[in-house]
Structures are given as C-alpha cells and as structure tokens.
Design a protein around this motif. Structure first.
Motif, PDB file in Angstrom:
ATOM      1  N   UNK A 261     -50.066  52.086  40.909  1.00  0.00           N
ATOM      2  CA  UNK A 261     -50.640  50.756  40.751  1.00  0.00           C
ATOM      3  C   UNK A 261     -51.611  50.678  39.601  1.00  0.00           C
ATOM      4  N   UNK A 262     -51.354  51.434  38.542  1.00  0.00           N
ATOM      5  CA  UNK A 262     -52.194  51.410  37.350  1.00  0.00           C
ATOM      6  C   UNK A 262     -53.409  52.311  37.407  1.00  0.00           C
ATOM      7  N   UNK A 263     -53.550  53.091  38.473  1.00  0.00           N
ATOM      8  CA  UNK A 263     -54.715  53.962  38.615  1.00  0.00           C
ATOM      9  C   UNK A 263     -54.292  55.422  38.773  1.00  0.00           C
ATOM     10  N   UNK A 264     -55.233  56.295  38.412  1.00  0.00           N
ATOM     11  CA  UNK A 264     -55.005  57.728  38.530  1.00  0.00           C
ATOM     12  C   UNK A 264     -55.814  58.306  39.683  1.00  0.00           C
ATOM     13  N   UNK A 265     -55.376  59.438  40.198  1.00  0.00           N
ATOM     14  CA  UNK A 265     -56.194  60.237  41.110  1.00  0.00           C
ATOM     15  C   UNK A 265     -56.895  61.314  40.277  1.00  0.00           C
ATOM     16  N   UNK A 266     -57.923  61.970  40.818  1.00  0.00           N
ATOM     17  CA  UNK A 266     -58.682  62.934  40.006  1.00  0.00           C
ATOM     18  C   UNK A 266     -57.848  64.108  39.483  1.00  0.00           C
ATOM     19  N   UNK A 267     -56.917  64.601  40.305  1.00  0.00           N
ATOM     20  CA  UNK A 267     -56.065  65.722  39.910  1.00  0.00           C
ATOM     21  C   UNK A 267     -54.629  65.438  40.345  1.00  0.00           C
ATOM     22  N   UNK A 268     -53.691  66.147  39.723  1.00  0.00           N
ATOM     23  CA  UNK A 268     -52.294  66.122  40.159  1.00  0.00           C
ATOM     24  C   UNK A 268     -51.751  67.539  40.052  1.00  0.00           C
ATOM     25  N   UNK A 269     -51.015  67.948  41.070  1.00  0.00           N
ATOM     26  CA  UNK A 269     -50.385  69.268  41.097  1.00  0.00           C
ATOM     27  C   UNK A 269     -48.882  69.115  40.880  1.00  0.00           C
ATOM     28  N   UNK A 270     -48.319  69.937  40.012  1.00  0.00           N
ATOM     29  CA  UNK A 270     -46.886  69.920  39.741  1.00  0.00           C
ATOM     30  C   UNK A 270     -46.270  71.239  40.190  1.00  0.00           C
ATOM     31  N   UNK A 271     -45.371  71.170  41.174  1.00  0.00           N
ATOM     32  CA  UNK A 271     -44.645  72.341  41.648  1.00  0.00           C
ATOM     33  C   UNK A 271     -43.290  72.365  40.946  1.00  0.00           C
ATOM     34  N   UNK A 272     -43.095  73.360  40.084  1.00  0.00           N
ATOM     35  CA  UNK A 272     -41.935  73.398  39.193  1.00  0.00           C
ATOM     36  C   UNK A 272     -40.854  74.302  39.781  1.00  0.00           C
ATOM     37  N   UNK A 273     -39.646  73.738  39.928  1.00  0.00           N
ATOM     38  CA  UNK A 273     -38.504  74.453  40.482  1.00  0.00           C
ATOM     39  C   UNK A 273     -37.380  74.489  39.448  1.00  0.00           C
ATOM     40  N   UNK A 274     -36.573  75.558  39.512  1.00  0.00           N
ATOM     41  CA  UNK A 274     -35.460  75.704  38.565  1.00  0.00           C
ATOM     42  C   UNK A 274     -34.200  76.122  39.317  1.00  0.00           C
ATOM     43  N   UNK A 275     -33.073  75.489  38.988  1.00  0.00           N
ATOM     44  CA  UNK A 275     -31.792  75.851  39.594  1.00  0.00           C
ATOM     45  C   UNK A 275     -31.176  77.032  38.850  1.00  0.00           C
ATOM     46  N   UNK A 276     -30.120  77.593  39.406  1.00  0.00           N
ATOM     47  CA  UNK A 276     -29.425  78.707  38.760  1.00  0.00           C
ATOM     48  C   UNK A 276     -28.865  78.302  37.405  1.00  0.00           C
ATOM     49  N   UNK A 277     -28.555  77.014  37.251  1.00  0.00           N
ATOM     50  CA  UNK A 277     -28.033  76.507  35.981  1.00  0.00           C
ATOM     51  C   UNK A 277     -29.135  76.126  35.006  1.00  0.00           C
ATOM     52  N   UNK A 278     -30.388  76.274  35.419  1.00  0.00           N
ATOM     53  CA  UNK A 278     -31.509  75.971  34.527  1.00  0.00           C
ATOM     54  C   UNK A 278     -32.034  74.563  34.616  1.00  0.00           C
ATOM     55  N   UNK A 279     -31.533  73.768  35.560  1.00  0.00           N
ATOM     56  CA  UNK A 279     -32.013  72.389  35.718  1.00  0.00           C
ATOM     57  C   UNK A 279     -33.362  72.407  36.426  1.00  0.00           C
ATOM     58  N   UNK A 280     -34.264  71.507  36.018  1.00  0.00           N
ATOM     59  CA  UNK A 280     -35.622  71.484  36.547  1.00  0.00           C
ATOM     60  C   UNK A 280     -35.822  70.362  37.561  1.00  0.00           C
TER      61      UNK A 280
END
Length: 244
Positions: free
Chosen positions: A118-137
C-alpha cells in the motif's frame, strides 16, 4: 472471495511509519522486482499451485556480501546492494511448487523492505533464496516489523563485519523464520540486485516479528539503506495462494 478483505491476511494492517526505499529504479524491462502491492493488483485463482514448504534445522554462516572489493575504501562504505547473508546447510530445507523442488540456499536482509505494501515499507525484509536443479530461482519475501523476539533475532544477534570473518550461528528451526499465517502472494519478477535477471518466482508472506534492537543494529550498519526502489507492475498481478 473479497480480495480487498483478504489483503490484511497477507499484508500489514497498520504501519506506524513510512520508510521509503532508495536505490536506482532499473525499470527498462517489464518484469522487475520489487513491486508495490496494492489491493487492486491481487487476484484469487483456485487452481494456482500451492507453496509446499519443507524446512528442517540448520546451522548458519552469516557473512557480509561485498560489492566493492576492488575499491580502497570498500571496507568502510556501504553499497545499497550489499547485505548480511546467512548460508544454509545443503539439504536443510526446500519448497515444492507444481512438482518442482527448489532447495533453500541462503537468506539475506534489506532495510527498509524492498517490497511496499500500500505504498509503505516495513523496517526490514528477509529474502529466502531457493534454487531448482535446473537453476531456476524462487524467493520467499518476509516483511519484518517490530514485535516480540523471534528466531530472526538469533540470526542477527551479531553481524558479520564487511572485511572480517563470518559469524557462526547455532542450528535453528528454519520453519520459525516464517510467520504463523499461511497465505502468500505470488508473482513473477527479478533479482533486486545486478544483473536484475528476470524469471524469478516471488512469494510474499505476512509479517514476521523482530525486536527493535535487532532492527536498530541492522540499520546501524546500513545507515543509508540497502534496498532497491519499487518497479512498475506493468500489468502483472499477484495471486493469493496458500503455503502448506
């Protein structure tokens, strides 16, 4: 289903302050991330594949990710693409979507949040990064707000210096990184750092809590922030899907 009424199940109801993301708005291509999530961009598709999460326990190695190793003053400057990243033990966690498995590789943090709600940010954001066997994220984005102690506080209890040794973190239950609510919003976007590669599957969860001290510690390291500006949706929608 009333999508505007379902929005609070996924997004913050109240934000006490607005934190605006900085960094360049690299929007020359049509499916970039992060984005601003608004009610009219959300739709419900009963046939959309669920996000099946299978996380276990893992020790972590928290390290500072540098983008300025070639610069003489790199150890004292903070680029907006630098971050603290927790490396996960191989095989400790994965998600499955429509029969494709994506293994959890690492998770990292941005201040303020890269995605807006809604146009606003939170103080922090966590990104959990996953990768497939084919290299797709596939990336699970978790907005972090001030609240009670969570396992995220344990991960960020001691930050790794930019030009120093990584920090070893005792094994944690990776499931506890995620909020208790099981709704997510899915859209297709990109990496939020160079080279801004598209084709990344994004799943945005509801809020997770961290203490004010943890937020202050992280913001004290990245005083100018380390978040990319929001990018145009360009007609994209976000699909409300459950996490199981």
């Amino acid at each position: 289903m009333n999508l505007k009424r379902s929005l609070p199940a996924v997004l913050p109801l109240v934000l006490t302050a607005a934190f605006f993301a900085g960094g360049p708005a690299e929007s020359a291509t049509p499916k970039q991330s992060p984005v601003n999530v608004t009610p009219n961009a959300i739709r419900f598709d009963p046939h959309a594949p669920k996000l099946d999460v299978s996380y276990g326990r893992s020790a972590l190695e928290l390290k500072y990710i540098r983008k300025d190793a070639d610069q003489d003053n790199g150890c004292t400057t903070r680029g907006h693409e630098e971050t603290e990243e927790a490396e996960v033990e191989p095989g400790a966690g994965h998600v499955t979507v429509a029969g494709t498995r994506y293994d959890l590789v690492q998770f990292h943090f941005h201040t303020p949040s890269e995605h807006q709600f809604g146009g606003r940010n939170t103080p922090l954001e966590m990104h959990l990064v996953h990768r497939s066997a084919a290299g797709k994220l596939l990336v699970v984005g978790v907005p972090l707000v001030v609240g009670s102690h969570s396992v995220v506080d344990d991960v960020l209890a001691r930050l790794s210096p930019e030009c120093g040794a990584p920090v070893d973190v005792e094994p944690i239950d990776l499931n506890r990184l995620l909020p208790s609510g099981h709704h997510t919003l899915h859209y297709t976007g990109s990496l939020t750092t160079a080279p801004f590669t598209e084709g990344v599957e994004w799943y945005l969860t509801g809020e997770q809590h961290v203490t004010a001290a943890t937020i202050a510690r992280f913001k004290g390291l990245f005083t100018a922030g380390n978040a990319r500006a929001t990018q145009p949706l360009n007609g994209r929608t976000l699909v409300d899907v459950p996490r199981i």
